[in-house]
Design a protein around this motif. Structure first.
Motif, PDB file in Angstrom:
ATOM      1  N   TYR A  11      73.902 -22.175  14.441  1.00  0.00           N
ATOM      2  CA  TYR A  11      73.739 -21.290  13.174  1.00  0.00           C
ATOM      3  C   TYR A  11      75.843 -21.045  14.297  1.00  0.00           C
ATOM      4  O   TYR A  11      76.078 -20.723  15.101  1.00  0.00           O
ATOM      5  N   SER A  12      76.474 -21.977  13.242  1.00  0.00           N
ATOM      6  CA  SER A  12      78.143 -21.556  13.806  1.00  0.00           C
ATOM      7  C   SER A  12      78.571 -20.130  13.726  1.00  0.00           C
ATOM      8  O   SER A  12      78.252 -19.954  11.851  1.00  0.00           O
ATOM      9  N   GLN A  24      78.399 -22.505  34.784  1.00  0.00           N
ATOM     10  CA  GLN A  24      76.798 -21.756  34.722  1.00  0.00           C
ATOM     11  C   GLN A  24      76.103 -20.696  34.273  1.00  0.00           C
ATOM     12  O   GLN A  24      76.457 -20.130  34.073  1.00  0.00           O
ATOM     13  N   PRO A  25      75.272 -21.436  33.667  1.00  0.00           N
ATOM     14  CA  PRO A  25      74.240 -20.115  32.669  1.00  0.00           C
ATOM     15  C   PRO A  25      73.990 -19.020  33.371  1.00  0.00           C
ATOM     16  O   PRO A  25      73.659 -18.766  34.418  1.00  0.00           O
ATOM     17  N   ARG A  26      74.285 -17.104  33.108  1.00  0.00           N
ATOM     18  CA  ARG A  26      73.841 -16.512  33.703  1.00  0.00           C
ATOM     19  C   ARG A  26      73.223 -15.454  32.881  1.00  0.00           C
ATOM     20  O   ARG A  26      72.775 -15.695  31.710  1.00  0.00           O
ATOM     21  N   TRP A  27      72.116 -14.703  33.400  1.00  0.00           N
ATOM     22  CA  TRP A  27      71.931 -13.804  32.964  1.00  0.00           C
ATOM     23  C   TRP A  27      72.861 -12.400  31.651  1.00  0.00           C
ATOM     24  O   TRP A  27      74.124 -12.595  32.410  1.00  0.00           O
ATOM     25  N   GLY A  28      72.621 -12.278  30.558  1.00  0.00           N
ATOM     26  CA  GLY A  28      73.115 -11.523  30.304  1.00  0.00           C
ATOM     27  C   GLY A  28      73.028  -9.783  30.504  1.00  0.00           C
ATOM     28  O   GLY A  28      72.135  -9.373  31.682  1.00  0.00           O
ATOM     29  N   VAL A  29      74.320  -8.826  30.943  1.00  0.00           N
ATOM     30  CA  VAL A  29      74.421  -8.012  31.522  1.00  0.00           C
ATOM     31  C   VAL A  29      74.238  -6.567  29.608  1.00  0.00           C
ATOM     32  O   VAL A  29      74.615  -6.700  29.148  1.00  0.00           O
ATOM     33  N   LYS A  40      68.425 -12.398  28.387  1.00  0.00           N
ATOM     34  CA  LYS A  40      68.946 -13.344  27.435  1.00  0.00           C
ATOM     35  C   LYS A  40      70.022 -14.204  28.680  1.00  0.00           C
ATOM     36  O   LYS A  40      70.775 -13.791  28.935  1.00  0.00           O
ATOM     37  N   LYS A  41      70.139 -15.669  28.553  1.00  0.00           N
ATOM     38  CA  LYS A  41      70.639 -16.008  29.153  1.00  0.00           C
ATOM     39  C   LYS A  41      72.020 -16.106  27.905  1.00  0.00           C
ATOM     40  O   LYS A  41      71.447 -16.816  27.172  1.00  0.00           O
ATOM     41  N   ARG A  56      78.263 -17.213  24.505  1.00  0.00           N
ATOM     42  CA  ARG A  56      77.372 -17.828  23.203  1.00  0.00           C
ATOM     43  C   ARG A  56      75.798 -17.891  23.895  1.00  0.00           C
ATOM     44  O   ARG A  56      75.522 -17.348  25.273  1.00  0.00           O
ATOM     45  N   GLY A  57      74.746 -17.116  22.935  1.00  0.00           N
ATOM     46  CA  GLY A  57      73.153 -17.176  24.018  1.00  0.00           C
ATOM     47  C   GLY A  57      72.965 -18.825  23.933  1.00  0.00           C
ATOM     48  O   GLY A  57      73.128 -19.286  23.415  1.00  0.00           O
ATOM     49  N   CYS A  58      72.311 -18.476  25.347  1.00  0.00           N
ATOM     50  CA  CYS A  58      71.746 -20.425  25.187  1.00  0.00           C
ATOM     51  C   CYS A  58      71.201 -20.299  24.672  1.00  0.00           C
ATOM     52  O   CYS A  58      70.696 -21.983  23.922  1.00  0.00           O
TER      53      CYS A  58
END
Length: 68
Positions: A11-12, A24-29, A40-41, A56-58
């Motif tokens: 959803y945009s 590279q995807p990373r863990w949220g803080v 949440k990545k 954006r959330g992966c």
């Protein structure tokens, strides 16, 4: 998901609907959580429509074409 994957937003929110994973995807803080790390990545996506990179959330993304 990895760098170079072509993705579509489920959803945009104004950035357009398609882009490429830029980092590279990373863990949220989250500073309010103990330890500060969420489950949440996050993905940095380069959006073609706006020529911008946005976080954006992966789990909001769908892979259209995986890179190499």
């Amino acid at each position: 998901m990895k760098i170079g994957d072509l993705v579509k937003i489920r959803y945009s929110r104004g950035q357009g609907t398609m882009g490429v994973i830029a980092t590279q995807p990373r863990w949220g803080v989250n500073r309010s959580m103990p330890g500060g790390i969420t489950d949440k990545k996050l993905c940095e996506v380069y959006f073609f429509a706006t020529n911008q990179i946005a976080t954006r959330g992966c789990d909001d993304l769908e892979i259209l074409n995986a890179s190499g």
